[in-house]
Design an enzyme around this catalytic site. Structure first.
Site, PDB file in Angstrom:
ATOM      1  N   HIS A 267      39.927  39.236  39.143  1.00  0.00           N
ATOM      2  CA  HIS A 267      41.030  40.131  39.479  1.00  0.00           C
ATOM      3  C   HIS A 267      41.500  40.893  38.239  1.00  0.00           C
ATOM      4  O   HIS A 267      41.728  42.101  38.290  1.00  0.00           O
ATOM      5  CB  HIS A 267      42.192  39.331  40.065  1.00  0.00           C
ATOM      6  CG  HIS A 267      41.851  38.589  41.313  1.00  0.00           C
ATOM      7  ND1 HIS A 267      42.372  38.917  42.552  1.00  0.00           N
ATOM      8  CD2 HIS A 267      41.030  37.527  41.533  1.00  0.00           C
ATOM      9  CE1 HIS A 267      41.897  38.089  43.470  1.00  0.00           C
ATOM     10  NE2 HIS A 267      41.085  37.240  42.869  1.00  0.00           N
TER      11      HIS A 267
ATOM     12  N   ASP B  42      47.814  43.614  42.536  1.00  0.00           N
ATOM     13  CA  ASP B  42      46.926  42.782  43.324  1.00  0.00           C
ATOM     14  C   ASP B  42      47.642  42.327  44.589  1.00  0.00           C
ATOM     15  O   ASP B  42      48.855  42.099  44.591  1.00  0.00           O
ATOM     16  CB  ASP B  42      46.492  41.557  42.499  1.00  0.00           C
ATOM     17  CG  ASP B  42      45.277  40.852  43.075  1.00  0.00           C
ATOM     18  OD1 ASP B  42      45.415  40.209  44.143  1.00  0.00           O
ATOM     19  OD2 ASP B  42      44.190  40.940  42.474  1.00  0.00           O
TER      20      ASP B  42
ATOM     21  N   SER C 244      41.269  42.997  46.365  1.00  0.00           N
ATOM     22  CA  SER C 244      40.196  42.572  45.472  1.00  0.00           C
ATOM     23  C   SER C 244      38.925  42.178  46.208  1.00  0.00           C
ATOM     24  O   SER C 244      37.872  42.023  45.592  1.00  0.00           O
ATOM     25  CB  SER C 244      40.668  41.385  44.618  1.00  0.00           C
ATOM     26  OG  SER C 244      40.984  40.278  45.451  1.00  0.00           O
TER      27      SER C 244
END
Length: 376
Positions: A29, A134, A157
Site C-alpha cells: 500500500h 487508502d 489497492s
C-alpha cells in the site's frame, strides 16, 4: 523522472492545488501511493505524503525507478506514533493471515490528529486540497468533511475486478448469476482474522462519509469492463472512478554499477528461461511447506529465483502443498505449449500496458482527466 506534457497556461492554476497522500501502513500500500505521488508530481502539483516515521522511511528505501528525496515538490510528514507490541508470525495459526501486523494497523489511528492539523493548515493556503487515502484509512481523514475546499478520493489497492465482485455480492447476488464474473471463484472464507475483518468494516463505513471519487492502480486495457461496471454502480451518487495505472515506472532505468548477484546471475540465462517465485512479504510457510516447495522446484528441472523464503504469512490457506503439485505447475508454465502461449499473451499485454502510459494512451488520458478534475 519523465515529465508529463503540460500546458503552460495551467501551471499557475495547478500550483494552487496540493495533494495529500495517506497510505495504509503495509508495504504494498505504501509503495503504490508513493508511485502515484511520482505521477502527480510530474504535473507540477505539490504532494504531501503522510505516515509514521518508520513506514515513510521504509517506503522511500524500497522504492524503485526514482529517488523521492531528489524531488523538491514531495513533502514527507513523518509522524512519531507511540510504541506498540508486534508479536512474531505464527506459521501454525489456523487462519493464515498476518495477524502479527494488526497492532501496526491499529496504530494508524494515531495519524488522525496530525492529518487533521495538516489539512487545516493547507486549506488556509491553497485554493484546493486533494486527499488521496487508502480505503483502509477512512477514519484518519474525517477532517476533510469539515473543510469546504478539501476533497477526498479513495485509493482502492486491490483490482477493479475484486471491488466489482464485492459490490455485486453486497447486493445479495452471487458470481454465478452473471456471465460478467468467472465461475468457481475461490471463497475468501478463512483468509482474514475476525479482528482484521472488523477493522476493514470500520474503515469502509468511514469512507462512505466522505468520498469524491475512487482511483485504482489498474489499466482499462486490462480491467475496462469492471471499471465500466463500477461507474454504473455509483452513477446516481455522482462518484467517478479513474484507472490511473500502472503506477510503477514502465521502463527500466540504467542499472547501477553496484554488483548485484541476482541480476548478474539472470543476465547469464536465456530470455524466458527463469521462473520467478514469490509469496509476497506477508506469507507464513511452515518448514514442511518450504521443504515441499523446494523439492518441487528442484524436480521441475527449471531455473528459478525464489524470493523471501524466511518467515512469511498468508497464502495457501487449507491447501496441502506437495512437491508434485509444485513440479507440475512449474513444468506447465515453463516447459509446455500451453505455458508458451500464456507467456506470449502476457508479453503482448505488457507491451499494450506500457503503451497506455505514453502520450495518447488510455492510462495517460485517464491521468490527464483526473488531473483536470482535481485542478478545476
Amino acid at each position: 523522472m519523465a515529465m508529463a506534457n503540460q500546458p503552460s497556461h495551467g501551471v499557475t492554476k495547478q500550483a494552487q492545488v496540493v495533494v495529500v497522500m495517506v497510505p495504509f501502513p503495509a508495504q504494498g500500500h505504501l509503495n503504490q501511493l508513493l508511485q502515484l505521488s511520482r505521477l502527480i508530481l510530474s504535473y507540477n502539483i505539490p504532494v504531501h505524503y503522510v505516515g509514521a516515521t518508520t513506514h515513510n522511511r521504509q517506503a522511500k528505501k524500497r522504492v524503485h525507478g526514482w529517488d523521492p528525496d531528489a524531488s523538491a515538490n514531495i513533502h514527507f510528514l513523518d509522524i512519531e506514533i507511540p510504541p506498540f507490541h508486534c508479536p512474531p508470525p505464527n506459521p501454525s495459526a489456523k487462519i493464515k493471515f498476518p495477524s502479527h501486523l494488526q497492532p501496526a494497523f491499529n496504530a494508524s489511528s494515531h495519524l488522525a490528529a496530525p492529518v487533521s492539523m495538516l489539512l487545516r493548515a493547507l486549506s488556509c493556503k491553497a485554493r484546493k486540497v486533494i486527499v488521496i487515502h487508502d480505503s483502509l484509512m477512512g477514519s484518519v481523514i474525517q477532517e476533510a468533511r469539515l473543510l469546504p475546499n478539501v476533497e477526498s478520493y479513495i485509493f482502492r489497492s486491490v483490482s477493479a475486478f475484486v471491488v466489482s465482485l464485492n459490490a455485486w455480492e453486497l447486493e445479495g447476488k452471487i458470481a454465478e448469476d452473471s456471465e460478467f464474473f468467472p465461475r468457481d471463484i475461490p471463497s475468501l472464507e478463512g483468509c482474514f482474522s475476525a479482528e482484521f475483518s472488523d477493522f476493514v468494516a470500520f474503515q469502509l463505513n468511514n469512507n462512505q462519509k466522505v468520498n469524491s471519487g475512487c482511483v485504482y492502480n489498474t489499466c482499462k486495457l486490462v480491467e475496462g469492463a469492471y471499471m465500466d461496471f463500477l461507474e454504473k454502480q455509483t452513477a446516481k451518487e455522482g462518484i467517478k472512478h479513474w484507472a490511473l495505472g500502472p503506477f510503477n515506472p514502465v521502463t527500466i532505468p540504467e542499472r547501477s554499477k553496484t554488483k548485484r548477484f541476482c541480476l548478474d546471475w539472470l543476465d547469464k540465462h536465456a530470455r524466458n528461461s527463469v521462473i520467478y517465485v514469490s509469496f509476497g512479504t506477508t506469507t507464513t510457510l511452515d518448514d514442511e511447506q518450504i521443504k515441499e516447495l523446494a523439492i518441487g522446484l528442484r524436480e521441475s528441472k527449471q531455473n528459478f529465483v525464489w524470493i523471501g523464503v524466511v518467515a512469511k504469512e498468508w497464502v495457501l490457506r487449507d491447501e496441502i502443498v506437495t512437491s508434485k503439485i509444485v513440479e507440475s505447475a512449474v513444468k506447465r508454465l515453463m516447459a509446455s505449449t500451453e505455458g508458451d502461449e500464456m507467456r506470449k499473451r502476457a508479453e503482448e499485454m505488457g507491451e499494450s500496458v506500457r503503451g497506455s502510459v505514453a502520450e495518447g494512451g488510455v492510462s495517460r488520458m485517464e491521468m490527464e482527466s483526473f488531473i483536470a478534475h482535481i485542478t478545476s
